[in-house]
Design an enzyme around this catalytic site. Structure first.
Site, mmCIF file in Angstrom:
data_model
loop_
_atom_site.group_PDB
_atom_site.id
_atom_site.type_symbol
_atom_site.label_atom_id
_atom_site.label_comp_id
_atom_site.label_asym_id
_atom_site.label_seq_id
_atom_site.Cartn_x
_atom_site.Cartn_y
_atom_site.Cartn_z
ATOM 1 N N LYS A 229 9.236 11.506 23.843
ATOM 2 C CA LYS A 229 8.033 11.863 23.100
ATOM 3 C C LYS A 229 6.853 11.848 24.064
ATOM 4 C CE LYS A 229 9.609 12.034 18.800
ATOM 5 N NZ LYS A 229 9.475 13.194 17.933
ATOM 6 N N ASP B 171 9.045 16.150 23.393
ATOM 7 C CA ASP B 171 8.454 16.510 22.101
ATOM 8 C C ASP B 171 7.003 16.039 22.049
ATOM 9 O OD1 ASP B 171 8.000 17.182 19.500
ATOM 10 O OD2 ASP B 171 9.587 15.933 18.632
ATOM 11 N N GLU C 241 8.776 20.681 23.034
ATOM 12 C CA GLU C 241 8.830 20.865 21.585
ATOM 13 C C GLU C 241 7.434 20.686 20.967
ATOM 14 O OE1 GLU C 241 11.938 18.322 20.078
ATOM 15 O OE2 GLU C 241 11.137 18.385 18.054
ATOM 16 N N ASP D 58 9.135 23.131 16.135
ATOM 17 C CA ASP D 58 9.762 22.224 15.176
ATOM 18 C C ASP D 58 8.940 22.231 13.870
ATOM 19 O OD1 ASP D 58 10.985 20.131 13.849
ATOM 20 O OD2 ASP D 58 10.265 18.549 15.166
ATOM 21 N N LYS E 97 15.168 21.852 11.038
ATOM 22 C CA LYS E 97 15.361 20.628 10.249
ATOM 23 C C LYS E 97 15.692 21.093 8.842
ATOM 24 C CE LYS E 97 13.154 17.454 13.182
ATOM 25 N NZ LYS E 97 11.871 16.810 13.489
HETATM 26 O O1 OSB Z 1 9.502 15.539 15.766
HETATM 27 O O2 OSB Z 1 11.568 15.663 16.065
HETATM 28 C C1 OSB Z 1 10.614 15.072 15.592
HETATM 29 C C2 OSB Z 1 11.885 11.849 14.043
HETATM 30 C C3 OSB Z 1 11.005 11.706 13.002
HETATM 31 C C4 OSB Z 1 10.005 12.622 12.827
HETATM 32 C C5 OSB Z 1 9.869 13.682 13.712
HETATM 33 C C6 OSB Z 1 10.744 13.849 14.754
HETATM 34 C C7 OSB Z 1 11.758 12.892 14.944
HETATM 35 C C8 OSB Z 1 12.668 12.972 16.075
HETATM 36 C C9 OSB Z 1 14.162 12.906 15.874
HETATM 37 O O3 OSB Z 1 12.256 13.112 17.195
HETATM 38 C C10 OSB Z 1 14.789 11.565 15.998
HETATM 39 C C11 OSB Z 1 16.243 11.561 15.564
HETATM 40 O O4 OSB Z 1 16.515 11.517 14.351
HETATM 41 O O5 OSB Z 1 17.147 11.547 16.419
HETATM 42 MG MG MG Z 2 9.992 17.322 16.935
#
Ligand code: OSB
Ligand code: MG
Length: 374
Positions: A166, A191, A216, A241, A265
């Site tokens: 992140k 991300d 991302e 995303d 998603k």
């Molecule tokens: O932005 O991908 C995202 C988890 C919660 C909210 C947003 C995100 C995420 C993740 C995925 O990054 C984590 C996972 O479930 O492996």
């Molecule tokens: Mg994401």
């Protein structure tokens, strides 16, 4: 085939503590609250679904409570006593209800599981999945420090070939570059969860040389023009995303060249039926898709794995093992990773069942609708 009649729906609201806080610049998640759905047909078969909204609206407008209310007041009454030949029919049953896609998705997923069980096939085979094993990918949060280097090394040893980090305000592109150079055999995704709306285009471009396989969601979900500019001017592929909430958003992304990869998603687009449409449209336009995680439990994960087995999906998604986020999973069997991938089920449907003992331990709410109670 004779139609499948829905005669009962049960909702289990659970709350499970995370082993480690999941921190992004938007929010730190310490407990995962969720709704698990059991949809029961007239011949006693059970289909499972899961709602992926969070407790508060930090990531999407929907929350566990709005989904609960939508399910109990509007959506369950619309499906109760209905007979369907194919789960795509639920989409038509829901036309009178705007939005609420995560709530709708939880019923849509349950209907797909039920349908696959009636067809006596694993769901991934029913939707024409081809890969019996799906590559795993883990998400690690926190700053790039010794702890993170250790965590990436652990991930590598577990067999993960892909690590997603992140991007935080404090993260320096040079530190990221050093990390990606240290672990050359790992595919790194980063991300931003919209952070560059605040930090700006130049700050984003500084990450172009960090050795990332993709970035991302650099900007906000409606920042189509900024995403388009970044896609055209950067070498690192931009993946969307949060912006992908429907098939329409995919069309807009293609038209505006506002990204070159889709993070799908299923909960956000409304379930399996909508996800299959997104995947088809992306494939027609040669846009790679991968499945994004929502810190979800084994039911949603199992549906996601079925989608990930499709030939059109080439990049590794957010698939970590069941005990990555918590100690116990409310379903069995758990997701396990061997040599960097997850073996798909040979059982009918999604191939997981509720683990009643774990479920009861973490249950904080329950609702049951039967044909006579509606
Ligand atoms: O932005 O991908 C995202 C988890 C919660 C909210 C947003 C995100 C995420 C993740 C995925 O990054 C984590 C996972 O479930 O492996
Ligand atoms: Mg994401």
């Amino acid at each position: 085939m004779v139609g499948i009649k829905i005669v009962e729906v049960k909702l289990h609201r659970i709350e499970v503590p995370l082993k480690n806080p999941f921190s992004t610049h938007l929010q730190t998640v310490e407990k995962r609250e969720s709704i698990l759905v059991e949809m029961i047909s007239s011949d006693g078969e059970v289909g499972l679904g899961e709602c992926v909204a969070f407790s508060t609206p930090w990531y999407t407008e929907e929350t566990v409570q709005t989904c609960w209310d939508a399910l109990v007041n509007w959506l369950i009454p619309l499906v109760m006593n209905e007979q369907f030949q194919h789960p795509a029919e639920l989409t038509s049953l829901f036309v009178s209800i705007k939005g609420n896609k995560m709530a709708k998705s939880s019923l849509d997923l349950a209907a797909w599981d039920l349908y696959a069980k009636h067809c006596e096939k694993p769901l991934w085979q029913l939707i024409n999945g081809v890969n019996p094993r799906v590559d795993a990918g883990v998400v690690l949060t926190g700053l790039i420090d010794d702890k993170m280097i250790k965590a990436v090394d652990e991930a590598r040893k577990t067999g993960y070939k892909r690590v997603k980090l992140k991007i935080d305000k404090q993260m320096r592109p040079s530190d990221l570059k050093q990390l990606t150079a240290t672990f050359k055999d790992i595919l790194f995704f980063a991300d931003a969860n919209g952070l560059f709306t605040e930090l700006g285009m130049d700050a984003l471009k500084a990450f172009d040389y960090a050795g990332l396989a993709l970035i991302e969601q650099p900007f906000g979900e409606d920042d189509w023009k900024l995403h388009s500019e970044a896609t055209k001017s950067m070498a690192t592929p931009i993946a969307l995303d949060e912006s992908i909430r429907s098939v329409h958003d995919v069309k807009r992304m293609i038209e505006m060249k506002a990204g070159s990869i889709i993070v799908l998603k299923p909960g956000r687009v409304g379930g399996m039926t909508a996800s299959l449409k997104v995947i088809q449209l992306a494939a027609d336009n040669k846009i790679p898709v991968w499945i994004g995680g929502m810190i979800e439990f084994g039911i949603s994960k199992a549906h996601n794995l079925a989608l990930a087995s499709l030939a059109q999906l080439s990049l590794p998604g957010d698939f970590s093992h069941s005990t990555h986020f918590w100690r116990e999973e409310p379903v069995k069997p758990e997701v396990v990773i061997t040599e960097g991938s997850i073996e798909l089920t040979q059982s009918n449907g999604i191939g997981v069942q509720l683990n009643k003992a774990v479920l009861e331990k973490y249950r904080i709410g329950y609702y049951r609708a039967t044909d006579s109670s509606i």
